[in-house]
Design an enzyme around this catalytic site. Structure first.
Site, short mmCIF file in Angstrom:
data_model
loop_
_atom_site.label_atom_id
_atom_site.label_comp_id
_atom_site.label_asym_id
_atom_site.label_seq_id
_atom_site.Cartn_x
_atom_site.Cartn_y
_atom_site.Cartn_z
N GLY A 150 0.80 -1.36 -0.11
CA GLY A 150 -0.14 -0.09 -0.09
C GLY A 150 0.74 1.41 -0.02
N ASP A 152 2.65 4.73 -1.41
CA ASP A 152 2.49 6.05 -2.56
C ASP A 152 2.97 6.67 -2.85
OD1 ASP A 152 0.92 6.97 0.11
OD2 ASP A 152 -0.56 6.04 -0.47
N ASP A 317 17.31 -0.69 -16.28
CA ASP A 317 16.98 -1.96 -15.31
C ASP A 317 17.78 -2.91 -16.72
OD1 ASP A 317 16.93 -3.70 -13.67
OD2 ASP A 317 14.67 -4.61 -15.38
N GLU A 346 21.87 -1.11 -15.01
CA GLU A 346 22.15 -1.83 -14.22
C GLU A 346 23.20 -3.27 -15.26
OE1 GLU A 346 19.60 -5.65 -11.91
OE2 GLU A 346 18.97 -4.79 -14.14
#
Length: 609
Positions: A150, A152, A317, A346
């Site tokens: 949850g 945010d 990524d 990365e």
């Protein structure tokens, strides 16, 4: 027939991407994707002051790719009309916006910055109304390590002053775009809509507010971008434009994760293909960047986010899992639009020579006729050395030679200053678990990444001694930040002196981190200075940073279990005549004329006078 007379665009057209663009961009051939029921069967025309260069249809009649000449376009609204025999014409409007002044010349991160990496779902919670949303499959399940908890965007915004006070200058959030996977969607790396913020994290307006609030604090925002794969529930993958959009195999084929095959002159084509074209996992289809439509989509989408949200940099990524040549084109397109933008990739390699191959203008890469165009790399050799040195299960304290040898290899890199240094991240073992919660180990390791060459990066919770064991799964290294949720009994965003604030253990980690990072902020000698080091002896490593003749810093890493007496004559080259210095961690003036006593398991940072 009455219904046909009132045909609306929404009855046919489902998507237009990008949703808007800007006048005055470097890109002069701009491609729009129109998606809708048999949209390719329509004839498209546009405003008289727009010039269509090409209309491309694919195997799937639900797509039209329209290339425009935007070299002379002005900001404003433009129209596209769609006609099909026996059906009424419908028209849509499309906006070309004005750019923020000097947008192309925005500055970016460099070795003066300190990164803070966080996972939005696990950092802080602010809006309970979006914990679960109807249109997205996975609902909140905070009791599951791999579920959504949850956190945010508003939770991040609410704690920016904490990060500023800590000494952070640059924020890197793991991906925030929609990830509509059935399970494990919290990390964001299986994106399902690249033009939409995940509704459980907030809205585009929230994300833009995050960018503005960081800029108000003289801080930067970096996007985590994935060019290698999307999630299997991505709307476009569920209705592919053509067979060549993905790298597909007769049977599911996992990548080998053997990046070395891409630089191995003796590697088989089979092994290279399986690494580069194999899927990261079964729910992350591998994109075929050799497909010009795919590559252009990725280029325009990355630029759209940078321009729309006012971003200050990019982290890429799984950079080395993508097509090598296509990745170069992707980088070149972004750098053409934003010449000063820094981009960190990365590259998960443990050998310095192999890692250096992937840095822009690398002589090693050029020997193999390759130039990645990637400015900044993740320094896994340094990470590995630090994790190994401070591994709690070693029966004896391990020497510092591997740390020294990491810096010996700097000659491989075109730009050692553009390496990202870290003691942990969202994919590695938690350092404070690896070291057994040893504050001294943390102090020594953090001192190294904050005083040697390159860009230091912290992972959320490092600064309060957070732990988690990767052997239990990735969820265990991605716990909620204590205090990020109202349900938490303790709030580590607040100091020890406040009721229910940090524990004494957390405060010791935090106080050291804050002191070191805030000292570093205003020290160009550490940001840009030259590096001089000495071979470690008796588990003591000494090095200097210097800028010109005046500004010098001496760093001593004593990882021995006993105090050490250093004969300073050996370090005359670095001391450069200095006989005293201010040790900034202990706030003491030290006599550097003959000998110096350094306590066991202690770092010294000495500003020479």
């Amino acid at each position: 027939m009455n219904n046909l007379k009132h045909l609306k665009a929404s009855h046919v057209l489902k998507r237009v991407e990008p949703p808007h663009w800007w006048a005055g961009m470097y890109i002069k051939k701009f491609q729009l994707l129109f998606y809708g029921d048999h949209i390719s069967e329509y004839t498209i025309t546009c405003s008289s002051d727009l010039n269509i260069l090409q209309v491309e249809k694919t195997q799937n009649s639900n797509y039209l790719f329209v290339t425009l000449d935007t070299s002379e376009i002005q900001a404003g609204m433009y129209s596209f009309s769609f006609q099909k025999e026996n059906l009424p014409e419908f028209t849509i409007s499309y906006a070309f916006k004005s750019r923020v002044e000097d947008s192309a010349n925005r500055t970016s991160f460099d070795s003066s910055d300190v990164f803070y990496l966080l996972m939005p779902d696990r950092f802080a919670h602010a809006n309970p109304l979006i914990n679960s949303v109807k249109q997205l499959s996975e609902k909140a399940n905070p009791y599951d390590l791999n579920g959504r908890h949850g956190g945010d965007i508003l939770g991040i915004i609410n704690n920016l002053d904490y990060l500023k006070d800590l000494g952070i200058t640059t924020l890197w959030c793991t991906p925030l775009c929609e990830n509509n996977s059935a399970t494990g969607s919290y990390h964001g790396y299986a994106q399902t809509d690249l033009y939409k913020i995940d509704a459980r994290l907030g809205t585009l307006a929230d994300y833009k507010k995050l960018s503005r609030e960081l800029h108000k604090r003289n801080m930067r925002l970096v996007i985590d971008y994935v060019i290698n794969h999307w999630g299997s529930e991505h709307w476009l993958i569920k209705d592919l434009p053509n067979e060549g959009w993905l790298n597909q195999w007769e049977h599911f084929t996992n990548t080998t994760h053997k990046t070395t095959t891409l630089i191995d002159m003796n590697a088989s084509v089979f092994d290279k293909d399986q690494h580069e074209k194999g899927w990261f996992v079964s729910t992350m289809p591998d994109l075929n960047q050799q497909n010009p439509l795919v590559l252009n989509y990725l280029i325009q989408n990355a630029i759209w986010w940078i321009e729309e949200a006012g971003l200050d940099g990019v982290r890429v990524d799984t950079f080395t899992y993508s097509d090598k040549e296509a990745a170069v084109k992707w980088l070149q397109a972004i750098k053409a639009e934003y010449p000063n933008l820094n981009i960190a990739g990365e590259v998960w390699l443990h050998n310095s020579a192999q890692l250096a191959y992937w840095q822009k203008d690398s002589k090693i890469g050029q020997m193999a006729n390759y130039n990645s165009q990637l400015p900044c790399l993740t320094d896994f050799p340094l990470h590995n050395a630090l994790q190994d040195i401070f591994y709690a299960k070693h029966k004896k304290v391990k020497g510092l030679e591997s740390l020294y040898e990491t810096f010996v290899n700097d000659f491989f890199y075109p730009s050692p200053q553009n390496l990202m240094r870290f003691i942990e991240n969202h994919d590695t073992q938690r350092f404070n678990t690896q070291s057994g919660g040893d504050l001294n180990a943390y102090k020594l390791a953090l001192t190294v990444i904050c005083t040697t060459r390159g860009i230091p990066q912290l992972y959320y919770g490092s600064e309060i001694g957070m732990q988690g064991d990767k052997s239990n799964g990735d969820g265990d290294i991605r716990h909620e930040f204590p205090g990020g949720w109202k349900k938490h009994k303790q709030n580590a965003f607040l100091p020890l002196t406040v009721k229910n604030g940090r524990s004494a253990y957390q405060e010791r980690f935090h106080a050291f981190t804050k002191k070191l990072l805030n000292w570093r902020k205003d020290k160009p000698v550490v940001h840009y200075g030259k590096f001089l080091h000495f071979v470690p002896v008796d588990n003591v490593y000494v090095y200097f940073r210097y800028l010109g003749e005046e500004k010098r810093v001496m760093v001593i890493i004593n990882n021995a279990k006993t105090k050490k007496i250093l004969a300073l004559q050996k370090f005359a080259e670095g001391l450069n005549g200095s006989k005293a210095g201010n040790e900034i961690l202990s706030n003491q003036i030290l006599d550097l004329s003959t000998k110096l006593s350094v306590p066991a398991r202690t770092p010294y940072i000495i500003e020479l006078t």
